[in-house]
Design a protein around this motif. Structure first.
Motif, mmCIF file in Angstrom:
data_model
loop_
_atom_site.group_PDB
_atom_site.id
_atom_site.type_symbol
_atom_site.label_atom_id
_atom_site.label_comp_id
_atom_site.label_asym_id
_atom_site.label_seq_id
_atom_site.Cartn_x
_atom_site.Cartn_y
_atom_site.Cartn_z
ATOM 1 N N GLU A 1 28.675 -4.566 -20.647
ATOM 2 C CA GLU A 1 28.872 -3.666 -19.274
ATOM 3 C C GLU A 1 29.583 -4.446 -18.248
ATOM 4 O O GLU A 1 28.715 -5.054 -17.589
ATOM 5 C CB GLU A 1 27.261 -2.418 -19.533
ATOM 6 N N ASN A 2 30.435 -3.196 -17.734
ATOM 7 C CA ASN A 2 31.308 -3.573 -16.346
ATOM 8 C C ASN A 2 30.454 -3.789 -15.112
ATOM 9 O O ASN A 2 29.528 -3.160 -15.399
ATOM 10 C CB ASN A 2 32.770 -3.112 -16.435
ATOM 11 N N SER A 3 30.630 -3.816 -14.095
ATOM 12 C CA SER A 3 29.657 -3.786 -13.061
ATOM 13 C C SER A 3 30.378 -2.628 -12.739
ATOM 14 O O SER A 3 29.147 -1.521 -11.879
ATOM 15 C CB SER A 3 30.171 -5.236 -11.563
ATOM 16 N N GLY B 1 32.984 -0.373 -20.356
ATOM 17 C CA GLY B 1 32.399 -2.134 -20.908
ATOM 18 C C GLY B 1 32.801 -2.530 -22.147
ATOM 19 O O GLY B 1 34.534 -2.107 -22.239
ATOM 20 N N VAL B 2 32.739 -3.225 -22.406
ATOM 21 C CA VAL B 2 33.653 -4.132 -23.074
ATOM 22 C C VAL B 2 32.679 -4.733 -24.447
ATOM 23 O O VAL B 2 31.357 -5.377 -24.151
ATOM 24 C CB VAL B 2 33.645 -5.863 -22.433
ATOM 25 N N MET C 1 38.106 -3.380 -22.879
ATOM 26 C CA MET C 1 37.377 -1.859 -22.624
ATOM 27 C C MET C 1 37.597 -0.427 -22.324
ATOM 28 O O MET C 1 38.304 0.069 -22.959
ATOM 29 C CB MET C 1 38.118 -2.456 -20.756
#
Length: 349
Positions: free
Chosen positions: A115-117, A122-123, A146
């Motif tokens: 998950e992205n910040s 998310g990737v 993404m």
């Protein structure tokens, strides 16, 4: 209950999940001709049945990147329909040539999640494998993309990022069986420069530029049955961060490969992709240029007629490449849109 496909969101992916993608695709001479019309590639092996037969093929093969895009396109409805952007590629090998009449299908396995910040995306890492109608592997590769979350508040999975090789081992590349390139027709290819003539560190400005037209991009992406919203739907993308549709990254790869003919005309076969990064977005109206650096060269075991060249091709938009714009150790110069590290097979003397 709805019967329509809204695509998978980040929360829908699980490590180890196997996705069998719909719509096998039979490639035809028409597809081959349309691909040629869209990108103008001039590599002689894919252009001439006579050149191909002289090298031991039954006929001229489908362009390697057309095969790649078709295999890729199968994955989009299940993996990247809700993508923000395709981020990169790794560990790609082309196993067998594809010919008109072959039918390609694709299966993918989820091998990583993070998950992205921002908590909104998310990737997703997947390994996709394309097979022909005989269940033979044609190509396989890893990509990461993404993807939007359906619900920003949904819990994040435990981050699991796969370890990927920095490069495909040259000894694992597949040279086409029952072929012979020792007397390859360099008059037909348009260049006398063979594998022996290139050296690591050499840089080649491919000189020419091509402006991307919206209609050509739309047609090419439909050719691969790539249904990603970011490429087609101006209604939704007009409300996004760029306010317009993105050019499919594979379109830039194909343009850069076609441009590379000027300087690498005998790089007849793409054998592997070590890594690729779409550095910046590209839009209709942008003019694409490219230059390449020879990173390495390797003989192929058991093949005195073919050698492998490792090439790094940088594509730019609206920026001619005479200055080789790429602060490779400190990021990228403005205008760089693609950084592609790949192996080609080239006839030897």
């Amino acid at each position: 209950m709805t019967k329509t496909n809204t695509g998978n969101f980040f929360e829908d992916f699980k490590i180890g999940q196997v996705l069998v993608h719909a719509t096998p695709r039979t490639l035809t001479e028409g597809d081959k001709a349309l691909y040629q019309a869209l990108f103008g590639s001039r590599f002689s092996l894919q252009s001439s049945d006579e050149v191909a037969r002289a090298a031991g093929y039954k006929q001229s093969p489908i362009d390697d990147l057309l095969s790649f895009h078709v295999v890729f396109g199968k994955t989009v409805p299940d993996i990247s329909l809700n993508a923000v952007a395709n981020l990169g590629y790794a560990d790609c090998r082309f196993h067998k040539p594809v010919f008109p009449g072959d039918t390609l299908s694709t299966i993918s396995k989820v091998i990583g999640l993070k998950e992205n910040s921002d908590g909104a995306t998310g990737v997703v890492y997947v390994r996709s494998t394309g097979r022909n109608q005989r269940d033979e592997i044609v190509l396989d590769y890893v990509r990461w993309v993404m993807v939007r979350k359906r619900d920003k508040g949904s819990p994040a999975p435990v981050a699991d990022v796969p370890a990927l090789p920095a490069a495909v081992d040259a000894n694992s590349l597949f040279a086409p069986a029952n072929t012979h390139f020792k007397t390859f027709d360099v008059a037909a290819s348009g260049s006398a420069h063979l594998w022996d003539d290139y050296a690591p560190g050499e840089k080649i400005d491919h000189v020419d530029g091509v402006t991307i037209e919206e209609a050509e991009h739309m047609m090419a992406t439909r050719l691969y049955q790539n249904t990603a919203k970011v490429h087609f739907n101006q209604f939704t993308e007009g409300q996004g961060r760029f306010g317009r549709r993105l050019i499919y990254g594979g379109h830039v790869i194909s343009l850069a490969r076609a441009l590379s003919f000027n300087g690498l005309a005998n790089a007849q076969l793409v054998a592997g992709i070590n890594g690729g990064r779409h550095v910046a977005p590209c839009f209709a109206g942008d003019t694409v240029f490219a230059w390449s650096e020879i990173l390495g060269k390797m003989p192929l075991e058991g093949r005195a007629d073919l050698g492998a060249l490792r090439i790094r091709t940088i594509a730019t938009k609206n920026l001619p490449c005479a200055e080789f714009p790429s602060a490779l150790e400190k990021g990228y110069a403005d205008g760089v849109i693609l950084d592609l590290d790949y192996w080609v097979l080239m006839p030897r003397r």
